[in-house]
Design an enzyme around this catalytic site. Structure first.
Site, mmCIF file in Angstrom:
data_model
loop_
_atom_site.group_PDB
_atom_site.id
_atom_site.type_symbol
_atom_site.label_atom_id
_atom_site.label_comp_id
_atom_site.label_asym_id
_atom_site.label_seq_id
_atom_site.Cartn_x
_atom_site.Cartn_y
_atom_site.Cartn_z
ATOM 1 N N GLU A 60 0.813 -1.222 0.000
ATOM 2 C CA GLU A 60 0.000 0.000 0.000
ATOM 3 C C GLU A 60 0.845 1.269 0.000
ATOM 4 O O GLU A 60 0.473 2.273 -0.613
ATOM 5 C CB GLU A 60 -0.973 0.005 1.186
ATOM 6 C CG GLU A 60 -2.215 -0.851 0.977
ATOM 7 C CD GLU A 60 -1.991 -2.325 1.244
ATOM 8 O OE1 GLU A 60 -0.926 -2.676 1.804
ATOM 9 O OE2 GLU A 60 -2.866 -3.140 0.901
ATOM 10 N N HIS A 129 -12.051 -4.908 8.154
ATOM 11 C CA HIS A 129 -12.470 -4.718 6.758
ATOM 12 C C HIS A 129 -13.841 -4.047 6.678
ATOM 13 O O HIS A 129 -14.580 -4.256 5.721
ATOM 14 C CB HIS A 129 -12.528 -6.064 6.023
ATOM 15 C CG HIS A 129 -11.178 -6.654 5.764
ATOM 16 N ND1 HIS A 129 -10.429 -7.241 6.757
ATOM 17 C CD2 HIS A 129 -10.428 -6.735 4.634
ATOM 18 C CE1 HIS A 129 -9.279 -7.663 6.243
ATOM 19 N NE2 HIS A 129 -9.253 -7.365 4.968
#
Lengths: 323, 330
Positions: A60, A129
């Site tokens: 990321e 999530h």
């Protein structure tokens, strides 16, 4: 007019901008041939090719760092973070590098980039999530923050985000991916910083964002049945924040409820509340009420997650408790 | 290493660059003690050959990304010295208008694309900028400088891997000065060479260069930059060097053994270069003139900085956004 899902609107919005401007590119994990884990980038790789639609490693910092560098050197890149929770893995790049570099360099650097990410709960994914973290981005000077609630807004605000010469964090809500709407053909371009009144009303203003807009709209229907006229405002962008629409509405209704999916402390509703108290206090007929997710990590089990995320019943109850 | 590999004008230009960087940073040190330079400084005294060797090998449009120890890199890409000095002192004349300070020197017109003060953060940024150059057909290479300590942070590994997989034209340059901050790098890595021994994990060649020999640095810079420009992908260079001072202004550097410091001072890159130039027949007067010109430039920048006003208070609220302002609401 054709019926379009929120999910398909993401791809259409990106395609519209890639078609228009060859400097628009898209990178991220599984965004190319796979079409994205949420199928939000389906067809883009086939249409625009491997130079402009690229898979990355699970890195990321590299994804978001690379779009920053690309923006510094003439592209208008879009980077996808698969889940908004992953912002925490590259928060240095987002909050220390992207947000601050223009200011720190005295305006030498422009960063026209978009960080797209799937935000929010309702899918039983559990604590890592499912968070709604738009308030994280809102807290950092130098980032624009967008969170559309409808397919049409996804396209129009995506266009506005890509064309904006500043960094934009674009929150796509996971719970809304299957939502459908009739959307006109052709180019759709919106602007950042304009809230929309989804349901006009005169007794109370309910401010919401993303998946909470439909929650507020459901509440308005229930309230209407009991004779309460609720105005529902969809903020659409947190930065820039359309305080004019908000304050004007409160000046008519005299009551305000904020409905936010992020946890309680320092949620965006607190900032809205602060603004209305400072600038619209004499219009208020009752204390402002914030409906939020409690200040907890999100649980996975359906029964628990449903208890945590604000519901229309909670919003109705909040309004009914107001004097 | 034979000095014949670089022509004399380039060798003199690199010597001039090293002297200018040395004098500038030595003056920054003095001005800090005087209270003119504010905040902190991370001096690259002793590491000038890395900056000079690479700068001489880059095209004007090639991009430099460096760290908070980046005065020398920014200066040697062409940034005006008074604007750098002004930035260190927080003056209106500063290259970032006083908003960046010592750790964020940036000069985009000269493609010095920023000094980054979070260890390792700029490696992926350098990769993205180089990739954009490929897509736009600009023929640019990114050169990204970082310290030995950065080789233990995630962004280093993410960036080198991505650059290798995408064959991006970037040269990663580890300035291994043997200490991350106060701790020897050898204490915190499981291999001998912090960058070179990691290269094979990304399919890259292991490259170590004497970072105090400007001509050796220049040779490796030419080779790796041209490889990148040919589309053959990134390189990872480890330049062994030493900082003459501590990590930052707050650090006297007492954790380093005296004999180690003495040995490295003996290998001062400016001394090595001057001796070699003289041995090759360059007149002492020529070299003296370079040194005198540098001191004039530094004195002039110092004078300009002393006389410069502080930033206009109105600039506090400018340049958050591309429209020049900072408004977040209507």
């Amino acid at each position: 007019m054709a019926e379009l899902t929120y999910r398909a609107a993401v791809a259409r919005g990106i395609a519209q901008e890639m078609e228009r401007d060859p400097n628009v590119v898209l990178i991220g994990e599984d965004v190319a041939a796979a079409g994205g884990v949420f199928k939000t980038t389906e067809g883009l790789f086939e249409r625009f090719g491997p130079n402009r639609v690229r898979d990355t490693p699970i890195s990321e910092e590299a994804i978001i760092g690379a779009i920053m560098g690309a923006a510094m050197n003439g592209l208008r890149p879009i980077g996808e973070l698969m889940f908004s929770d992953f912002l925490a893995t590259c928060w240095d790049i987002v909050a220390n590098q992207i947000a601050k570099t223009r200011y720190m360099t005295g305006g030498q650097v422009a960063l026209p980039l978009v960080i797209r990410t799937a935000n929010g709960g309702g899918n039983r994914f559990g604590g890592q999530h499912a968070q709604s973290v738009e308030n994280w981005a809102m807290a950092v000077p130098g980032l624009k923050v967008v969170a559309p609630s409808t397919p049409s807004d996804v396209i129009g605000l995506m266009a506005a985000a890509v064309r904006d010469p500043n960094p934009v964090v674009f929150f796509e809500h996971k719970k809304l991916f299957a939502a459908k709407q009739e959307v006109p053909e052709g180019e759709i371009v919106d602007r950042l910083g304009a809230a929309t009144i989804r349901n006009p009303g005169s007794d109370v203003t309910i401010v919401a964002l993303a998946a909470m807009v439909s929650v507020a709209e459901e509440a308005a229907v229930v309230l209407a049945a009991s004779g309460v006229s609720a105005e529902v405002i969809d903020l659409r962008t947190l930065v820039p924040l359309d305080t004019k629409t908000l304050l004007e509405s409160v000046s008519r209704t005299g009551r305000l409820v904020t409905v936010e999916e992020n946890p309680r402390l320092c949620g965006w509703g607190a900032e809205i509340t602060s603004i209305v108290v400072e600038e619209g206090f004499w219009h208020l007929d009752a204390p402002i009420v914030r409906v939020t997710t409690p200040h907890i990590p999100l649980p996975a089990a359906a029964e628990l997650e449903d208890l945590a995320i604000p519901s229309s019943e909670q919003v109705v109850a909040a309004v009914q408790r107001m004097e | 290493m034979t000095s014949a590999s670089v022509d004399e004008s380039t060798r003199l230009a690199m010597y001039r660059d090293m002297v200018r960087a040395r004098d500038f940073e030595q003056r920054a040190y003095d001005l800090f003690l005087e209270g003119v330079v504010q905040g902190t400084t991370h001096l690259g005294l002793g590491q000038e050959a890395v900056a000079a060797g690479f700068a001489a090998a880059m095209r004007p449009t090639d991009m430099t990304f460096c760290t908070y120890r980046g005065h020398n890199h920014t200066l040697l890409r062409g940034a005006p010295m008074p604007a750098l000095m002004g930035e260190l002192a927080g003056r209106k004349t500063g290259i970032c208008g006083g908003k960046g300070g010592s750790m964020h020197l940036t000069d985009v017109p000269n493609h010095a694309m920023g000094s980054y003060a979070i260890v390792g953060a700029h490696l992926p940024i350098a990769v993205g900028a180089a990739w954009a150059g490929v897509l736009r057909g600009t023929d640019q290479v990114s050169v990204c400088f970082f310290g030995d300590g950065a080789t233990n942070i995630g962004a280093f590994h993410e960036a080198v891997n991505l650059a290798a997989v995408w064959k991006v034209p970037v040269v990663f340059v580890c300035e291994n000065n043997l200490y991350m901050e106060y701790t020897p790098i050898g204490d915190v890595i499981a291999v001998e060479h912090p960058a070179a021994d990691r290269a094979s994990a990304y399919g890259l060649e292991s490259i170590i260069v004497d970072g105090n020999d400007v001509e050796a640095v220049h040779d490796i810079a030419v080779e790796t930059i041209e490889r990148a420009r040919r589309g053959e992908g990134p390189s990872l260079v480890e330049a062994k060097t030493y900082r003459h001072k501590g990590h930052s202004r707050a650090d006297p550097g007492k954790y380093r053994p005296d004999d180690e410091v003495a040995a490295w001072l003996e290998r001062d890159p400016l001394t090595i270069s001057r001796r070699r130039l003289e041995a090759d027949g360059v007149a002492g007067d020529t070299i003296d003139a370079i040194e005198a010109e540098s001191m004039i430039e530094v004195d002039s920048a110092t004078e300009a900085t002393r006389n410069a006003p502080p930033p206009d208070p109105a600039t506090l609220m400018t340049e958050v956004w591309a429209d020049g302002g900072s408004e977040w609401r209507n």
